[in-house]
Design an enzyme around this catalytic site. Structure first.
Site, PDB file in Angstrom:
ATOM      1  N   ASP A  64       0.885  -1.175   0.000  1.00  0.00           N
ATOM      2  CA  ASP A  64       0.000   0.000   0.000  1.00  0.00           C
ATOM      3  C   ASP A  64       0.917   1.219   0.000  1.00  0.00           C
ATOM      4  O   ASP A  64       1.693   1.411   0.946  1.00  0.00           O
ATOM      5  CB  ASP A  64      -0.880  -0.044   1.261  1.00  0.00           C
ATOM      6  CG  ASP A  64      -1.851   1.126   1.330  1.00  0.00           C
ATOM      7  OD1 ASP A  64      -1.579   2.187   0.713  1.00  0.00           O
ATOM      8  OD2 ASP A  64      -2.875   0.991   2.019  1.00  0.00           O
ATOM      9  N   SER A 141      -0.242  11.570 -16.669  1.00  0.00           N
ATOM     10  CA  SER A 141      -1.587  11.799 -17.207  1.00  0.00           C
ATOM     11  C   SER A 141      -1.652  13.133 -17.918  1.00  0.00           C
ATOM     12  O   SER A 141      -0.918  14.070 -17.585  1.00  0.00           O
ATOM     13  CB  SER A 141      -2.572  11.801 -16.037  1.00  0.00           C
ATOM     14  OG  SER A 141      -3.847  12.248 -16.466  1.00  0.00           O
ATOM     15  N   TYR A 154      -6.960  16.207  -8.480  1.00  0.00           N
ATOM     16  CA  TYR A 154      -6.282  15.156  -9.254  1.00  0.00           C
ATOM     17  C   TYR A 154      -5.154  15.784 -10.076  1.00  0.00           C
ATOM     18  O   TYR A 154      -4.019  15.296 -10.078  1.00  0.00           O
ATOM     19  CB  TYR A 154      -7.275  14.430 -10.160  1.00  0.00           C
ATOM     20  CG  TYR A 154      -6.627  13.353 -11.002  1.00  0.00           C
ATOM     21  CD1 TYR A 154      -6.203  12.163 -10.421  1.00  0.00           C
ATOM     22  CD2 TYR A 154      -6.414  13.541 -12.367  1.00  0.00           C
ATOM     23  CE1 TYR A 154      -5.584  11.172 -11.190  1.00  0.00           C
ATOM     24  CE2 TYR A 154      -5.797  12.561 -13.136  1.00  0.00           C
ATOM     25  CZ  TYR A 154      -5.391  11.387 -12.548  1.00  0.00           C
ATOM     26  OH  TYR A 154      -4.757  10.410 -13.306  1.00  0.00           O
ATOM     27  N   LYS A 158      -1.073  15.189 -10.004  1.00  0.00           N
ATOM     28  CA  LYS A 158      -0.302  14.711 -11.160  1.00  0.00           C
ATOM     29  C   LYS A 158       0.691  15.776 -11.676  1.00  0.00           C
ATOM     30  O   LYS A 158       1.760  15.436 -12.167  1.00  0.00           O
ATOM     31  CB  LYS A 158      -1.251  14.261 -12.286  1.00  0.00           C
ATOM     32  CG  LYS A 158      -2.013  12.979 -11.949  1.00  0.00           C
ATOM     33  CD  LYS A 158      -1.067  11.772 -11.909  1.00  0.00           C
ATOM     34  CE  LYS A 158      -1.800  10.459 -11.863  1.00  0.00           C
ATOM     35  NZ  LYS A 158      -0.911   9.288 -11.778  1.00  0.00           N
TER      36      LYS A 158
HETATM   37  N1  LIG Z   1      -7.546   5.471 -16.737  1.00  0.00           N
HETATM   38  C1  LIG Z   1      -7.192   6.691 -17.149  1.00  0.00           C
HETATM   39  O1  LIG Z   1      -7.931   7.337 -17.898  1.00  0.00           O
HETATM   40  C2  LIG Z   1      -5.867   7.244 -16.783  1.00  0.00           C
HETATM   41  C3  LIG Z   1      -5.149   6.763 -15.700  1.00  0.00           C
HETATM   42  N2  LIG Z   1      -3.934   7.313 -15.392  1.00  0.00           N
HETATM   43  C4  LIG Z   1      -3.162   6.821 -14.239  1.00  0.00           C
HETATM   44  O2  LIG Z   1      -2.932   5.437 -14.409  1.00  0.00           O
HETATM   45  C5  LIG Z   1      -2.651   4.840 -13.155  1.00  0.00           C
HETATM   46  C6  LIG Z   1      -3.378   3.527 -13.062  1.00  0.00           C
HETATM   47  O3  LIG Z   1      -4.757   3.753 -13.135  1.00  0.00           O
HETATM   48  P1  LIG Z   1      -5.743   2.836 -13.984  1.00  0.00           P
HETATM   49  O4  LIG Z   1      -5.103   1.549 -14.306  1.00  0.00           O
HETATM   50  O5  LIG Z   1      -6.294   3.650 -15.073  1.00  0.00           O
HETATM   51  O6  LIG Z   1      -6.954   2.664 -12.933  1.00  0.00           O
HETATM   52  P2  LIG Z   1      -7.373   1.480 -11.960  1.00  0.00           P
HETATM   53  O7  LIG Z   1      -8.337   2.101 -11.012  1.00  0.00           O
HETATM   54  O8  LIG Z   1      -7.785   0.301 -12.754  1.00  0.00           O
HETATM   55  O9  LIG Z   1      -6.018   1.099 -11.189  1.00  0.00           O
HETATM   56  C7  LIG Z   1      -5.506   1.838 -10.123  1.00  0.00           C
HETATM   57  C8  LIG Z   1      -4.637   0.930  -9.289  1.00  0.00           C
HETATM   58  O10 LIG Z   1      -4.055   1.712  -8.222  1.00  0.00           O
HETATM   59  C9  LIG Z   1      -4.264   0.994  -7.034  1.00  0.00           C
HETATM   60  N3  LIG Z   1      -4.200   1.776  -5.821  1.00  0.00           N
HETATM   61  C10 LIG Z   1      -5.037   2.745  -5.374  1.00  0.00           C
HETATM   62  N4  LIG Z   1      -4.666   3.180  -4.157  1.00  0.00           N
HETATM   63  C11 LIG Z   1      -3.554   2.472  -3.827  1.00  0.00           C
HETATM   64  C12 LIG Z   1      -2.692   2.446  -2.718  1.00  0.00           C
HETATM   65  N5  LIG Z   1      -2.903   3.224  -1.647  1.00  0.00           N
HETATM   66  N6  LIG Z   1      -1.630   1.596  -2.715  1.00  0.00           N
HETATM   67  C13 LIG Z   1      -1.415   0.788  -3.768  1.00  0.00           C
HETATM   68  N7  LIG Z   1      -2.202   0.730  -4.837  1.00  0.00           N
HETATM   69  C14 LIG Z   1      -3.255   1.568  -4.873  1.00  0.00           C
HETATM   70  C15 LIG Z   1      -5.617   0.332  -7.208  1.00  0.00           C
HETATM   71  O11 LIG Z   1      -5.803  -0.677  -6.241  1.00  0.00           O
HETATM   72  P3  LIG Z   1      -7.257  -1.061  -5.629  1.00  0.00           P
HETATM   73  O12 LIG Z   1      -7.860  -2.025  -6.598  1.00  0.00           O
HETATM   74  O13 LIG Z   1      -6.925  -1.690  -4.314  1.00  0.00           O
HETATM   75  O14 LIG Z   1      -8.034   0.206  -5.503  1.00  0.00           O
HETATM   76  C16 LIG Z   1      -5.435  -0.183  -8.628  1.00  0.00           C
HETATM   77  O15 LIG Z   1      -4.666  -1.356  -8.626  1.00  0.00           O
HETATM   78  C17 LIG Z   1      -3.042   5.882 -12.110  1.00  0.00           C
HETATM   79  O16 LIG Z   1      -1.860   6.478 -11.602  1.00  0.00           O
HETATM   80  C18 LIG Z   1      -3.861   6.916 -12.891  1.00  0.00           C
HETATM   81  O17 LIG Z   1      -3.758   8.186 -12.327  1.00  0.00           O
HETATM   82  C19 LIG Z   1      -3.370   8.285 -16.173  1.00  0.00           C
HETATM   83  C20 LIG Z   1      -4.020   8.780 -17.261  1.00  0.00           C
HETATM   84  C21 LIG Z   1      -5.332   8.327 -17.634  1.00  0.00           C
HETATM   85  C1  LIG Z   2     -12.157  17.761 -24.235  1.00  0.00           C
HETATM   86  C2  LIG Z   2     -11.045  17.027 -24.900  1.00  0.00           C
HETATM   87  C3  LIG Z   2     -10.313  16.100 -24.237  1.00  0.00           C
HETATM   88  C4  LIG Z   2     -10.733  15.762 -22.878  1.00  0.00           C
HETATM   89  C5  LIG Z   2     -10.188  14.939 -22.056  1.00  0.00           C
HETATM   90  C6  LIG Z   2     -10.593  14.593 -20.734  1.00  0.00           C
HETATM   91  C7  LIG Z   2     -11.854  15.085 -20.170  1.00  0.00           C
HETATM   92  C8  LIG Z   2      -9.743  13.816 -20.079  1.00  0.00           C
HETATM   93  C9  LIG Z   2      -9.844  13.318 -18.761  1.00  0.00           C
HETATM   94  C10 LIG Z   2      -8.779  12.640 -18.347  1.00  0.00           C
HETATM   95  C11 LIG Z   2      -8.575  12.076 -17.068  1.00  0.00           C
HETATM   96  C12 LIG Z   2      -9.579  12.211 -15.994  1.00  0.00           C
HETATM   97  C13 LIG Z   2      -7.389  11.461 -16.934  1.00  0.00           C
HETATM   98  C14 LIG Z   2      -6.901  10.797 -15.789  1.00  0.00           C
HETATM   99  O1  LIG Z   2      -5.733  10.541 -15.619  1.00  0.00           O
HETATM  100  C15 LIG Z   2      -9.102  15.487 -24.911  1.00  0.00           C
HETATM  101  C16 LIG Z   2      -9.273  13.973 -25.087  1.00  0.00           C
HETATM  102  C17 LIG Z   2      -7.888  15.811 -24.133  1.00  0.00           C
HETATM  103  C18 LIG Z   2      -8.812  16.067 -26.300  1.00  0.00           C
HETATM  104  C19 LIG Z   2      -9.960  16.456 -27.052  1.00  0.00           C
HETATM  105  C20 LIG Z   2     -10.815  17.404 -26.292  1.00  0.00           C
END
Ligand SMILES: NC(=O)C1=CN([C@@H]2O[C@H](COP(=O)(O)OP(=O)(O)OC[C@H]3O[C@@H](n4cnc5c(N)ncnc54)[C@H](OP(=O)(O)O)[C@@H]3O)[C@@H](O)[C@H]2O)C=CC1
Ligand SMILES: CC1=C(/C=C/C(C)=C/C=C/C(C)=C/C=O)C(C)(C)CCC1
Length: 293
Positions: A64, A141, A154, A158
């Site tokens: 964790d 991200s 968030y 990041k």
């Molecule tokens: N999906 C998206 O659109 C995007 C995601 N990201 C980033 O990608 C990464 C992975 O996310 P994603 O695979 O999408 O989402 P998921 O929710 O599928 O995965 C997140 C993972 O992080 C774990 N986690 C949360 N809290 C903790 C903790 N305290 N210790 C250890 N593990 C933990 C979760 O475990 P548990 O199951 O126990 O909650 C899970 O395994 C994140 O850093 C997210 O910010 C970046 C850009 C876009």
């Molecule tokens: C409007 C708009 C977008 C919006 C993206 C959003 C809403 C992203 C949310 C992302 C998250 C929550 C990421 C977590 O890590 C793009 C695709 C950038 C490009 C086209 C216009």
């Protein structure tokens, strides 16, 4: 050849799970993967994906990232006594008008996304420095590169991770340690269903002014359509991780989706930031239109 020892955080689902499966299934058994998750009760999904392939390439361990002792215990389970490739992937989303977020919720997000990433790096960095070898990869991200409305906390977490990685990358060149951010736009994972909303939920939202509530509705619709129409699969993100891992001279940033770059460059096009704010506002809220000042 000696296996490269990999530790990945957040492997119960999503990007972490897919990366662990892909690396542990490498036919040449190049990697020994320590797939960590905070709740080992969730390990079945990962085991289902790897089926029988994993005997000498995969170990699932508890970790964790908010608990220093748990990180230390995980370190002691690594029988090779070293980590060559550290993937800081664990993270949680948080959405909602800023004024509805409780202190506890904000602390939790920063604790996982920012301090969790820092704690993990702190724990494994001294070994990498001693060996003058290592690669730290972090799941970045679009929300770490540019602001997204209703994602302030968030994005703050990041953006801060960007600062940590960029700063470290300058120093760690002297230790032959590489730092890479894998910058993703929306990805089809459990991220949206796992994301936190304001602690007090609908009650807090009802206290918010009607215009903010309307704009939040518009954003949620937009976000869900972006996730349905333009999200990448975790497997696409894994390919970019592998490109970075296999590179002889890894870069600081890798973008998983070239569609994001035009928006990112808008941010830099006008130094006062106005071009990006206008473009994003138009893309998300065009039908609502900003009120005249
Ligand atoms: N999906 C998206 O659109 C995007 C995601 N990201 C980033 O990608 C990464 C992975 O996310 P994603 O695979 O999408 O989402 P998921 O929710 O599928 O995965 C997140 C993972 O992080 C774990 N986690 C949360 N809290 C903790 C903790 N305290 N210790 C250890 N593990 C933990 C979760 O475990 P548990 O199951 O126990 O909650 C899970 O395994 C994140 O850093 C997210 O910010 C970046 C850009 C876009
Ligand atoms: C409007 C708009 C977008 C919006 C993206 C959003 C809403 C992203 C949310 C992302 C998250 C929550 C990421 C977590 O890590 C793009 C695709 C950038 C490009 C086209 C216009």
């Amino acid at each position: 050849m000696e296996q490269r020892v990999v530790l990945i955080t957040g492997c119960s689902s999503g990007i972490g799970l897919s990366l662990a499966v892909q690396m542990a299934s490498d036919p040449a058994k190049t990697y020994k993967v320590y797939a960590s998750m905070r709740n080992l009760a969730k390990k079945e999904r990962l085991l289902e994906y790897v089926k029988g392939f994993h005997k000498d390439t995969l170990d699932i361990i508890q970790m964790d990232v908010t608990d220093q002792q748990s990180i230390q215990d995980a370190k002691e389970k690594i029988t090779e006594n070293r980590v060559d490739i550290l993937v800081c992937n664990a993270g949680v989303g948080l959405m909602g008008p800023l004024e509805t977020l409780s202190q506890d919720t904000m602390r939790q997000i920063l604790d996982v996304n920012l301090l969790g990433t820092i704690r993990t790096i702190q724990t494994f960095l001294p070994g990498m420095k001693t060996r003058r070898r290592g690669h730290v990869l972090v799941t970045g991200s679009i929300g770490g590169l540019q602001g997204l409305p209703f994602n302030e906390l968030y994005c703050a977490s990041k953006f801060a991770v960007e600062g940590v990685c960029e700063s470290l990358a300058i120093l760690l060149q002297h230790f032959n340690i590489h730092v890479s951010l894998i910058e993703s736009g929306p990805v089809n994972t459990h991220f949206l269903s796992n994301l936190r909303r304001s602690e007090s939920g609908d009650a807090a939202l009802l206290q918010v002014d009607p215009l903010t509530r309307d704009l939040y509705d518009t954003y949620l619709q937009h976000c869900s359509s972006v996730f349905h129409s333009a999200a990448q699969d975790a497997q696409d993100i894994v390919q970019v991780f592998l490109e970075a891992i296999q590179s002889p001279s890894p870069s600081l940033r890798y973008y998983t989706n070239s569609a994001l770059l035009p928006l990112t460059s808008r941010k830099l096009a006008m130094h006062d930031g106005s071009q990006y704010i206008r473009a994003m506002s138009k893309l998300i809220f065009s039908s609502s239109g900003p009120e005249d000042p």
